[in-house]
Design a protein around this motif. Structure first.
Motif: not given
Length: 446
Positions: A278-306
């Protein structure tokens, strides 16, 4: 209708001061019986009883436990909402935590309710001379509660009328129409212990929760671990990838990340077949939130792939970022300064925390000042209101005064605020934004 604001404020303040001990006692009483979000039944009942005793007819059961009453004015004009929050934080180790639920008022919401209750007493003396009306609203579930339940229910067939779509209460109240007749909103929050006695105009982050559920394959951890797929290690790799992202976020996004990992309850001698990050990501703008959330889903996919695991990711918008209306902040500050002194005021800070007042701010002008009276840090075992006058009575005074300023003399000030701070989104646009940021994705085993 018109009236002289100083005279009306003096009358409202006198009414609040006559009940000051009761207002402080209400804050203390609610502090000692905390309840978790969407289950604040006793707190809502107590708040509704106060409004009933004041001669109002509150509606109850809004988004399960929300309460709303209206103080009509003597003439037509905008409606100003005074908002308080019903819920407590789940913090079982807090000294005032409920032993059954683990809920504790480690954020001061009880003082907000007492402030709204006190302001209602003051405004009841003068509303007949004001042009507009005041809504008194107790909102459920400002703290994030059952995030997993909300995620798991997404996309399921609609249940009964008690079903909750959003994890925070003001979003639910907006969805259900409880704010349809409100033009602007004020909420006074207690600050951190040792912070400024009064603060206004602060911006706050928004946040998303990203849940990654890893599925592997069990095997004997001693004799044949190569036959298994270790889901817990996949989650751990993903967590390291999350940490590696921190320096990639632009400074202006003000991103904050925190996470926790839970594994399955299998035998220690078996390869873990399931784990959740479970990860909570906080950001100052909606656009910042969207960028950060996408980075977290990539990180999850990387862990699964590894590790060759399967991962399901769910992204859930928790809070939208908060930016208040400067003109409304000015009115609130003007009423707080005589109580606390302008020199005690901070203004325009950026705070990494979140509030669902940010959701309201996307559809109407809001102000979210902070007051004193607390010791310790928010959301910690050391947080507690120690001065109920500073935390509840003083906000009742400046909230009542702000409503008078807004609605006196033909509601000139309220109309000026509305003209200067049009809402960024319509309600349908807001709901589309909120729903559009939620998503469910699956990556099968490599």
């Amino acid at each position: 209708m018109s009236g002289t604001a100083p005279r009306l404020k003096a009358a409202a303040h006198a009414a609040v001061e006559r009940r000051a001990e009761e207002i402080a006692a209400l804050s203390d009483e609610l502090m000692r019986r905390p309840e978790p979000g969407y289950a604040e039944h006793a707190t809502a009942e107590r708040f509704a009883a106060w409004l009933t005793e004041a001669g109002l007819q509150p509606r109850t059961g809004l988004a399960r436990t929300g309460v709303k009453a209206v103080l009509p004015g003597g003439g037509a004009g905008p409606r100003v909402a005074l908002v308080g929050e019903l819920d407590a934080l789940t913090l079982p180790e807090h000294p005032l935590a409920d032993p059954a639920t683990g809920a504790a008022h480690a954020c001061g919401h009880h003082a907000q309710l007492a402030a709204v209750a006190g302001a209602a007493i003051g405004l009841g003396e003068v509303m007949a001379e004001l042009d507009g009306s005041a809504a008194l609203i107790a909102a459920p579930a400002e703290e994030l509660g059952d995030v997993d339940g909300i995620m798991d229910a997404a996309g399921a067939p609609a249940g009964g009328s008690d079903r909750v779509e959003f994890p925070v209460g003001k979003a639910e109240l907006l969805r259900l129409g409880a704010f349809d007749d409100v033009d602007m909103a004020l909420l006074a929050h207690t600050g951190r212990g040792g912070g400024p006695r009064f603060s206004v105009g602060d911006t706050l982050n928004g946040s998303c929760v990203v849940r990654a559920r890893f599925t592997g394959r069990s095997a004997h951890a001693g004799s044949s671990p190569w036959l298994g797929v270790n889901a817990l290690k996949a989650a751990t790799v993903a967590a390291h990838a999350v940490d590696a992202q921190r320096e990639t976020f632009p400074d202006g996004d003000d991103v904050r990340l925190n996470y926790r990992i839970t594994g399955d309850a299998g035998a220690l001698g078996s390869v873990p077949a399931s784990a959740v990050l479970h990860t909570m990501v906080r950001a100052r703008t909606v656009e910042g939130l969207e960028r950060a959330a996408e980075a977290l889903t990539r990180a999850a996919r990387a862990g699964a792939l590894a590790l060759g695991a399967r991962v399901e990711t769910d992204t859930l918008l928790a809070y939208l970022p908060l930016t208040s209306a400067p003109g409304l902040d000015d009115v609130v500050a003007r009423n707080a300064h005589p109580l606390m002194g302008a020199e005690a005021t901070a203004r325009g800070r950026h705070l990494g925390a979140c509030t669902d007042m940010g959701d309201l701010a996307h559809v109407m002008p809001v102000s979210h000042p902070y007051s004193g009276g607390a010791e310790g840090d928010h959301h910690s075992t050391g947080y507690r209101i120690v001065d109920h006058r500073a935390a509840a009575v003083e906000p009742a005074l400046y909230l009542a005064g702000a409503v008078v300023d807004l609605l006196a003399d033909g509601a000139r000030e309220a109309r000026r605020v509305l003209h200067a701070s049009p809402p960024p989104l319509s309600l349908p646009q807001y709901l589309a934004l909120r729903r559009g940021m939620n998503r469910h994705e699956i990556q099968e085993e490599a």
